[in-house]
Each structure stands twice: as structure tokens, then as C-alpha cells.
Write a protein that holds these residues in place. Sequence first.
Motif, mmCIF file in Angstrom:
data_model
loop_
_atom_site.group_PDB
_atom_site.id
_atom_site.type_symbol
_atom_site.label_atom_id
_atom_site.label_comp_id
_atom_site.label_asym_id
_atom_site.label_seq_id
_atom_site.Cartn_x
_atom_site.Cartn_y
_atom_site.Cartn_z
ATOM 1 N N THR A 200 20.639 36.110 -1.220
ATOM 2 C CA THR A 200 21.014 35.729 -2.446
ATOM 3 C C THR A 200 19.993 35.714 -3.572
ATOM 4 O OG1 THR A 200 20.962 33.494 -1.622
ATOM 5 C CG2 THR A 200 23.023 34.519 -1.456
ATOM 6 N N ILE A 201 20.391 35.795 -4.565
ATOM 7 C CA ILE A 201 19.522 35.575 -5.953
ATOM 8 C C ILE A 201 19.766 34.755 -7.014
ATOM 9 C CG2 ILE A 201 18.839 38.236 -5.381
ATOM 10 C CD1 ILE A 201 20.923 38.802 -7.729
ATOM 11 N N GLY A 202 19.362 34.467 -7.988
ATOM 12 C CA GLY A 202 19.620 33.854 -9.140
ATOM 13 C C GLY A 202 20.861 34.282 -9.827
ATOM 14 N N GLY A 203 21.568 33.222 -9.903
ATOM 15 C CA GLY A 203 23.124 33.418 -10.486
ATOM 16 C C GLY A 203 23.915 33.264 -9.315
ATOM 17 N N THR A 204 23.602 33.294 -8.120
ATOM 18 C CA THR A 204 24.522 33.298 -6.940
ATOM 19 C C THR A 204 24.856 31.577 -6.703
ATOM 20 O OG1 THR A 204 22.823 33.195 -5.313
ATOM 21 C CG2 THR A 204 24.007 35.369 -5.963
ATOM 22 N N SER A 205 23.964 30.802 -7.367
ATOM 23 C CA SER A 205 23.813 29.359 -7.141
ATOM 24 C C SER A 205 25.431 29.026 -7.299
ATOM 25 C CB SER A 205 22.992 28.459 -8.132
ATOM 26 O OG SER A 205 21.483 28.647 -7.782
ATOM 27 N N GLY A 206 25.807 27.865 -6.460
ATOM 28 C CA GLY A 206 27.225 27.265 -6.259
ATOM 29 C C GLY A 206 28.305 28.355 -5.844
ATOM 30 N N SER A 207 28.105 29.530 -5.238
ATOM 31 C CA SER A 207 28.961 30.397 -4.757
ATOM 32 C C SER A 207 29.468 29.764 -3.419
ATOM 33 C CB SER A 207 28.453 31.801 -4.178
ATOM 34 O OG SER A 207 27.758 32.443 -5.315
ATOM 35 N N PRO A 208 30.745 29.744 -3.106
ATOM 36 C CA PRO A 208 31.473 29.369 -1.859
ATOM 37 C C PRO A 208 30.874 30.135 -0.829
ATOM 38 C CG PRO A 208 32.927 30.641 -3.379
ATOM 39 C CD PRO A 208 31.628 30.650 -3.993
ATOM 40 N N VAL A 209 30.692 29.382 0.211
ATOM 41 C CA VAL A 209 30.312 30.118 1.718
ATOM 42 C C VAL A 209 31.731 30.016 2.363
ATOM 43 C CG1 VAL A 209 28.910 30.167 3.720
ATOM 44 C CG2 VAL A 209 27.904 29.272 1.409
ATOM 45 N N ILE A 210 32.315 31.273 2.786
ATOM 46 C CA ILE A 210 33.380 31.078 3.312
ATOM 47 C C ILE A 210 33.110 31.564 4.834
ATOM 48 C CG2 ILE A 210 35.944 32.343 3.111
ATOM 49 C CD1 ILE A 210 35.417 32.412 0.114
ATOM 50 N N ASP A 211 34.090 31.051 5.642
ATOM 51 C CA ASP A 211 33.991 31.428 7.329
ATOM 52 C C ASP A 211 35.241 32.691 7.311
ATOM 53 O OD1 ASP A 211 34.891 31.532 9.657
ATOM 54 O OD2 ASP A 211 34.050 29.556 10.102
ATOM 55 N N THR A 212 34.626 33.503 7.743
ATOM 56 C CA THR A 212 35.624 34.689 7.683
ATOM 57 C C THR A 212 36.565 34.485 8.502
ATOM 58 O OG1 THR A 212 34.138 35.981 9.201
ATOM 59 C CG2 THR A 212 33.729 36.295 6.720
#
Length: 282
Positions: A200-212
Motif C-alpha cells: 500500500t501507498i500514500g492515499g490508501t490510508s483508511g481503506s477497508p481491509v476485507i476478509d474475502t
Amino acid sequence: MNKPLLAALSSLAIAGLGATPAVAAPHTAAKVAAKPAAVTVNFAGTVSLSNCSGSVIRFPNSADTDPALVLTNGHCLETGFPAPGEVITGQSSSRSFGLLNASGSKVATLRANQVVYSTMTDTDVTIYRTTTTYAAIRSSYGISPLTVQDTHPTAGSAIKVVSGYWKRTYSCNVDGFVYRLKEGDWTWKDSLRYTSACNTIGGTSGSPVIDTATGKVVAVNNTGNEDGERCTENNPCEVDANGNVTVRQGINYAEETYIIPACFTTGNKLDLNAAGCTLPKP
């Protein structure tokens, strides 16, 4: 931290017991138990912020008529990073969010009226209350919120980190959990470590982490060790229960979210004194 985008660009510029055995029916082949099919994970319900990513979330007991909530990082708060030990609740906000559909196209602008909860102590989360309801969003745009899992994630699980800002998805697995993750002046508890594929990179902060396997949110993406430094900003270090420090350059992390649902009651109202709520208090 997986810095808010402006900070990232600035940095670049600067540099079965007891069961009876089953008996097969005559002349039929034994059936092999099939693994549950993975849930399709896409951008529906994710949002883009001015400098970060996020998602529209609900809890297991949320009602369709409740005000919709948006989850992102504490360090994405529009008024700046909460200080170590600081917990913000009930702060007025007019933050806007771009609501995305399954393909990543913006279909609406949602607006906050309150920062319900924000901190960078023990965890790294901000939760906004919006001016609309889950039912209204579904009726107008056909988009449902993401559900926050209320149990601890499992090591080895397949996950996706879905960035509404970049409209990009990262796929990897839960590598393990970190007793304490220290970055600069902040310390986070029981953080989730990705395998290396989630770069992950800058701007991905706050993205949900989803269990597939379930399609539920198990964490919120927040940081990674960029330069191999030890416990500095943008270079978090792992600290075990005995105080031993490990640095993993290029590895990224998230903060678990299973502890959050216990702190919200009827009407998606925050109650930090509710039974089972362990979020830091002001």
C-alpha cells in the motif's frame, strides 16, 4: 503511516465430538465437502476523501434507518493528527466523501455532520456520521454498507485492501498480529500485518481491509515501513511483549476493527461505557 495523499506527495517532492459416522447411500459416490466460495470484493460502499480512502460501514446490529457511518484513519482527520492520548468525540464536521459503485465510479457525494470518534491512541480510526441513512443510500444508488466483523481476524486469511482514493485493490493474506506497533509518538495495539503483496501507498490510508471469505471489514489500512528506519514516522517498528523490537522494511499494516461494534448502541450512537467497549476514552 500510509500518509494522506498530500503528505505523501510532499515527501516525494522533498525527496465434531460424539457425532455418528455418516453412511453413504447405496451406489452413490461419497461427497467431498466443498470450501465456501470467496465473496466478490469490489469498490461498492468504499469512499474517496480529499486525501485518504474510507468506507461506508455498519455494525451487526445497525438498522437500515440509522445514519450511515464512514470509517477512515485517525490520521486522516481534517483537523490534523490527534495527539498521543487524545480522543475526539462529537466534533462538528462537514467533510465530504465520494461514494463509489462496484466498478469504482463515483455515484454520489456524501457529507458528514459529525466526527463521532477519532483517535490515534491504541488504534488509528476516525468514524464520521453522515447526513443520510443506509436505506436512503441503497434506495438512491443501490449500494449497501460494508459490515464490520465483531470477532478477531484470523492469521492466514485472504484479504483485500480496497482504496477508494486510488480506485485500486491490493490482495494478500493476514501474515500475523503485532503486540505493539510504534510509529513516532504513537503506539497501536494488536495491529494486523500483511504479507508482502499488499504494498500500500500514500492515499490508501483508511481503506477497508476485507476478509474475502465473508466480505466483512476486519481492519482499516494505516501504515507501513518505508525506509527501514526504527520506530520513526512512516517507519513503524514491531515491539513484542518482552520489549524486543523488529523492523520489517516494505511491510504494511492495518488496525483491527472488531472492537468497535461493542461501542455503538441503538441508532448507531457511540457509548464508550457500553459493556465490552474497549476503545480509548477521552
